[in-house]
Design an enzyme around this catalytic site. Structure first.
Site, PDB file in Angstrom:
ATOM      1  N   GLU A 215       6.348  77.985   5.139  1.00 41.29           N
ATOM      2  CA  GLU A 215       5.004  77.765   4.632  1.00 41.29           C
ATOM      3  C   GLU A 215       5.034  76.889   3.389  1.00 41.29           C
ATOM      4  O   GLU A 215       4.203  75.994   3.218  1.00 41.29           O
ATOM      5  CB  GLU A 215       4.349  79.113   4.323  1.00 41.29           C
TER       6      GLU A 215
ATOM      7  N   PRO B 201      23.090  79.450  11.610  1.00 40.86           N
ATOM      8  CA  PRO B 201      22.275  80.668  11.672  1.00 40.86           C
ATOM      9  C   PRO B 201      21.098  80.611  10.695  1.00 40.86           C
ATOM     10  O   PRO B 201      21.186  79.988   9.633  1.00 40.86           O
ATOM     11  CB  PRO B 201      23.251  81.780  11.267  1.00 40.86           C
ATOM     12  N   ARG B 202      20.010  81.268  11.058  1.00 44.44           N
ATOM     13  CA  ARG B 202      18.831  81.299  10.199  1.00 44.44           C
ATOM     14  C   ARG B 202      19.147  81.945   8.853  1.00 44.44           C
ATOM     15  O   ARG B 202      18.635  81.523   7.819  1.00 44.44           O
ATOM     16  CB  ARG B 202      17.713  82.083  10.902  1.00 44.44           C
TER      17      ARG B 202
ATOM     18  N   GLY C  88      19.503  74.490   3.281  1.00 44.94           N
ATOM     19  CA  GLY C  88      19.037  73.172   2.865  1.00 44.94           C
ATOM     20  C   GLY C  88      19.760  71.997   3.467  1.00 44.94           C
ATOM     21  O   GLY C  88      19.609  70.874   2.961  1.00 44.94           O
ATOM     22  N   GLU C  89      20.525  72.204   4.536  1.00 51.20           N
ATOM     23  CA  GLU C  89      21.287  71.093   5.104  1.00 51.20           C
ATOM     24  C   GLU C  89      20.915  70.774   6.551  1.00 51.20           C
ATOM     25  O   GLU C  89      21.587  69.968   7.190  1.00 51.20           O
ATOM     26  CB  GLU C  89      22.785  71.385   5.013  1.00 51.20           C
TER      27      GLU C  89
ATOM     28  N   ASN D 245       9.820  76.473  13.184  1.00 53.99           N
ATOM     29  CA  ASN D 245       9.073  75.222  13.094  1.00 53.99           C
ATOM     30  C   ASN D 245       9.718  74.094  13.919  1.00 53.99           C
ATOM     31  O   ASN D 245      10.730  73.532  13.503  1.00 53.99           O
ATOM     32  CB  ASN D 245       8.982  74.808  11.627  1.00 53.99           C
TER      33      ASN D 245
ATOM     34  N   GLU E 101      10.195  70.074  12.528  1.00 59.03           N
ATOM     35  CA  GLU E 101      11.354  69.566  11.795  1.00 59.03           C
ATOM     36  C   GLU E 101      12.334  68.876  12.733  1.00 59.03           C
ATOM     37  O   GLU E 101      12.998  67.915  12.344  1.00 59.03           O
ATOM     38  CB  GLU E 101      12.043  70.708  11.059  1.00 59.03           C
TER      39      GLU E 101
END
Length: 431
Positions: A66, A273-274, A314-315, A339, A342
């Site tokens: 978000e 992984p998330r 962040g990668e 999402n 992306e």
């Protein structure tokens, strides 16, 4: 509308429980590396100053997705209103880290205050926002009521509530009407959710269909130096990516990779992984499949291994740049998906499981545009990846469809920014 009894009971309970929740939230942030000073933002203690000139527009976005979804919108609104300043709040350390690297001009980030009388009042007294945009589903009653009482204009965008949440609100019609009635405008992701909001006693004349803000996000950042090192290590090997996977999905992904290796022995699986803190658990799964691997968080490069475990934050922009065969997790188990914009922003199509109910309308659009391929098990996943890697016609058609889809969406950023500026009565700030 007068607050219902349930609201008064809630206010009393939160006032009593503030010390307990403050301890929990502060401890959680400190464990994630957040300074004690910034952790106290949860109690409404600001660590940044409010700019004096121009209106302050506050965006509240709870999660990473978000938060990132509104940055392009803030940037466009800032371009149209050069005197305006922006505040973005979120709840997690991860969201703070991600947002910090992408803040548009004249924008600051703070942790959202706990939904209790003291923290919220301190927060509003310091920031004095003229306008507030709440994103998706975080409906904190006191935050909404006290912000409304301060005279700020309020909009809910990307409005989305799960079926469970809808039923819970419908069982408390007076409370639902009170909470939803604080908004001047509610923009939903689709017509179905617009009707659901009205059914939950939102004022019908203030509910309208909007757009999924996540479609307006900028492409994920890439690090040229990192990409150069990875590509050098790969020595021309091909890659497929499994991103944002959850517990129960890595097993399926790894079995698919074993299938792929039979005909593509040099193929690398880049597994992201998330939740990177699950790294040890995922390593065990890789070992059980008898696959060789290296781990990103240990500063290792993939070399000639079967799997590269990208257990960092962040990668994803780097990883998406390495392949046009990308599986997006949270979709093989009933999690609701992540999402997909992306992925398409990287110029690739999306391979996904069927459990994407949080993005059902988005995936319907993408399916029609020829951007998505759905799979339900390891065999179908292996087949879809193989086709994306080895069928040139499919590869080119999917990439072209993804780029066309992104172009159509990105052109809407200015339109949505203008709509919000009008709804917030900020036309006088436009230059």
């Amino acid at each position: 509308m007068r607050p219902p009894l349930l609201y008064h009971l809630y206010v009393g309970a939160t006032a009593l429980l503030v010390p307990f929740f403050a301890w929990i939230e502060t401890r959680k942030l400190r464990a994630a590396g957040v300074s004690i000073l910034r952790a106290h933002e949860k109690l409404g203690h600001a660590t940044a100053t409010r700019a004096g000139a121009g209106p302050l527009i506050w965006f509240h976005a709870a999660s990473v997705g978000e938060s990132m979804s509104v940055l392009s919108l803030i940037g466009e609104m800032g371009r149209q209103m050069p005197r305006a300043h922006f505040l973005i709040t979120s709840g997690t350390a991860t969201s703070a880290k991600m947002v910090a690297n992408h803040l548009p001009p004249r924008t600051v980030h703070q942790f959202a205050p706990l939904d209790a009388p003291g923290p919220v009042r301190r927060f509003i007294r310091h920031w004095r926002p003229e306008c507030v945009v709440f994103v998706e589903s975080e409906l904190w009653p006191q935050m909404l009521r006290l912000t409304r009482d301060s005279g700020a204009k309020m909009i809910l965008v990307n409005a989305r509530l799960s079926a469970t949440s809808q039923k819970a609100w419908q069982r408390r019609p007076k409370t639902a009407a009170f909470v939803l009635g604080t908004f001047d405008l509610i923009l939903t992701q689709n017509d179905e959710m617009a009707q659901a909001m009205v059914d939950m006693h939102a004022p019908a004349d203030r509910v309208a269909r909007g757009i999924n803000l996540k479609s307006l996000a900028a492409p994920l950042q890439q690090n040229p130096e990192t990409l150069a090192k990875i590509r050098t290590s790969l020595k021309g090997r091909r890659v497929w990516v499994a991103a944002s996977t959850h517990k129960g999905e890595e097993e399926i992904v790894l079995r698919a990779h074993v299938r792929l290796l039979a005909d593509n022995p040099d193929l690398l699986l880049l597994l992201a992984p998330r939740h990177p803190e699950r790294s040890k658990e995922v390593v065990q799964l890789i070992e059980e499949e008898g696959l060789s691997f290296r781990v990103r968080s240990q500063d290792e490069l993939p070399g000639n291994r079967n799997v590269y475990l990208a257990d960092t934050l962040g990668e994803l922009g780097n990883w998406y740049a390495l392949s046009n065969a990308i599986f997006l997790g949270g979709s093989l188990k009933p999690i609701g998906g992540h999402n997909p914009f992306e992925v398409t922003l990287s110029g690739s199509g999306v391979i996904s499981g069927p459990e994407v109910f949080n993005f059902s309308e988005t995936y319907a659009e993408m399916t029609q545009a020829g951007v998505v391929q759905f799979v339900k098990d390891d065999a179908e996943l292996a087949q879809a990846v193989d086709k994306m890697l080895n069928d040139t016609a499919v590869m080119e058609a999917t990439g072209r469809a993804a780029r066309d889809y992104v172009r159509g969406k990105s052109s809407q950023t200015s339109t949505i920014a203008t709509r919000l500026i009008r709804a917030l009565d900020l036309q006088g700030e436009v230059r």
